[in-house]
Design an enzyme around this catalytic site. Sequence first.
Site, PDB file in Angstrom:
ATOM      1  N   HIS A  94       0.881  -0.418   0.197  1.00  0.00           N
ATOM      2  CA  HIS A  94      -0.160  -0.131  -0.069  1.00  0.00           C
ATOM      3  C   HIS A  94       0.825   1.222   0.399  1.00  0.00           C
ATOM      4  O   HIS A  94       0.013   2.620   0.093  1.00  0.00           O
ATOM      5  CB  HIS A  94      -0.965  -0.162   1.296  1.00  0.00           C
ATOM      6  CG  HIS A  94      -0.726   0.021   2.589  1.00  0.00           C
ATOM      7  ND1 HIS A  94       0.372  -0.571   3.310  1.00  0.00           N
ATOM      8  CD2 HIS A  94       0.033   1.269   3.371  1.00  0.00           C
ATOM      9  CE1 HIS A  94       0.433   0.334   4.872  1.00  0.00           C
ATOM     10  NE2 HIS A  94       0.541   0.981   4.545  1.00  0.00           N
ATOM     11  N   ASP A 124       0.073  -7.029   0.984  1.00  0.00           N
ATOM     12  CA  ASP A 124      -0.003  -5.577   1.348  1.00  0.00           C
ATOM     13  C   ASP A 124       2.382  -5.973   1.235  1.00  0.00           C
ATOM     14  O   ASP A 124       2.655  -5.353   2.574  1.00  0.00           O
ATOM     15  CB  ASP A 124      -0.434  -5.832   2.380  1.00  0.00           C
ATOM     16  CG  ASP A 124       0.039  -4.351   2.820  1.00  0.00           C
ATOM     17  OD1 ASP A 124      -0.269  -3.260   1.695  1.00  0.00           O
ATOM     18  OD2 ASP A 124      -0.204  -3.523   3.643  1.00  0.00           O
ATOM     19  N   SER A 200       4.912   2.494   7.857  1.00  0.00           N
ATOM     20  CA  SER A 200       4.028   1.181   7.362  1.00  0.00           C
ATOM     21  C   SER A 200       4.905   0.417   6.759  1.00  0.00           C
ATOM     22  O   SER A 200       5.676   1.335   6.094  1.00  0.00           O
ATOM     23  CB  SER A 200       2.752   1.144   6.016  1.00  0.00           C
ATOM     24  OG  SER A 200       2.214   1.751   7.045  1.00  0.00           O
TER      25      SER A 200
END
Length: 452
Positions: A94, A124, A200
């Site tokens: 993402h 992901d 992230s």
Amino acid sequence: MLMSAVPATAETRVPESQSEISLGFAPVVKQASPAVVNIYAKIVRQGRSNPLFADPFFRDFFGNGFGNARPRVQNSLGSGVILSDDGYVVSNYHVVGAATEIRVVTTDRREFSATVILGDKESDIAILRLDEAEDLPFLKLRDSDHVEVGELALAIGNPFGVGQTVSSGIISGLARTGTATGNARGYFIQTDAPINPGNSGGALIDVNGDLIGINTSILTRSGGSNGIGFAIPANLVAEYLHQARAGNERFISPWAGMAGQHMSVDIAESLGMTLPQGVVISDLHPLSPLGEAGLQVGDVVTHVDGKEVNSPAEMKFRMSIAGVGGTSALTRLRGSDKDEVNVALIQAPQIPAAEETKLDDQTVLPGMVVARVNPDMITRLGLGLSQTGVVVVDPGPFGARAGLRLGDVVNAINGATIQRPADVAEALTDPARRVQIDLQRGGRAVSLRFRL
């Protein structure tokens, strides 16, 4: 597999002096932080046009260029972890999956252009390769099966773009499934080390400085860290790295060809089990390797390669880290009988042939791509195991305007039954002024009607 396992019997030592206590995690951070990078990704998104300008009258009156929305440029900020000295980096899909330009900055302020060479939206995970990189610091991958609840853990990343930041906590839980937010749907390690936007793709490391997992998401209502963060286990990262080095353009996970469900107390009682454990097989594809090995609907799988599984996602994770080409030992319960079954780890077969077809300019929906449903398409598009027929692989610009979506299964066009991709092309070549497409979308019957 390029994975460095930490022995399960590693010795835990109490600090012996005030100087050791005062150092805290400083030596570990000093060792690990150079391998954690900041990622800046540029994403170009097409803006929405005013729906009025779909009408030829308005286009002719104002001109074809008027009302067309300009593309919007979005900048995505995240983190990544260097996995090898020659420039392989892991991050979240993402963060970089839709990027048109990726810039990676190391702690010593070196900048590299990067390319995504293997990515998977569902897990992901994205593996990047840095251009002209050599002799880079990197983190060793720990065997995440040896991680235990209560271990100390450090999260390293770039939260909110403030610069590289380290937060500490413990491993709060293992085998978390279906609880993470964002794109990821799978099997996670839970930590209370504060993780915030920008973390992230960053590193979750142990006190030895080895990589436990890749921070991917948080569970929050406020948008900030509430002490519930999730990381993708290092063992799965290792398999992605292995396939990226092998030249795979997409991640290939062993195909089980089954649907399963979590064992509830009621189901366990109906099966005569004293404790609810394992995964109940609720459906099997005719080509499933589990079926070939003798498993049946109603059987319960409790372990894969000696590791306990209690959800379909956990079972998929165990088979994924084993990789395609070998076998996995599944522990099966059938009534009061318990045995071990060896199952071949195969890629989803392309039987029947997909016959992927792109419609040309002679049809009313040029650019649309359709294919026959087979196990490979079922896996790629998330279709039901029993699905057959012809599926939309790409609606194309005109198909999207008509309302078609990725994964739609076309049943009929203007009343003509569709059995193969060639039937779609034939039905959409010189059709009547009105077109009706009957399709199946997510288990529902849908009819699309439009005029030419």
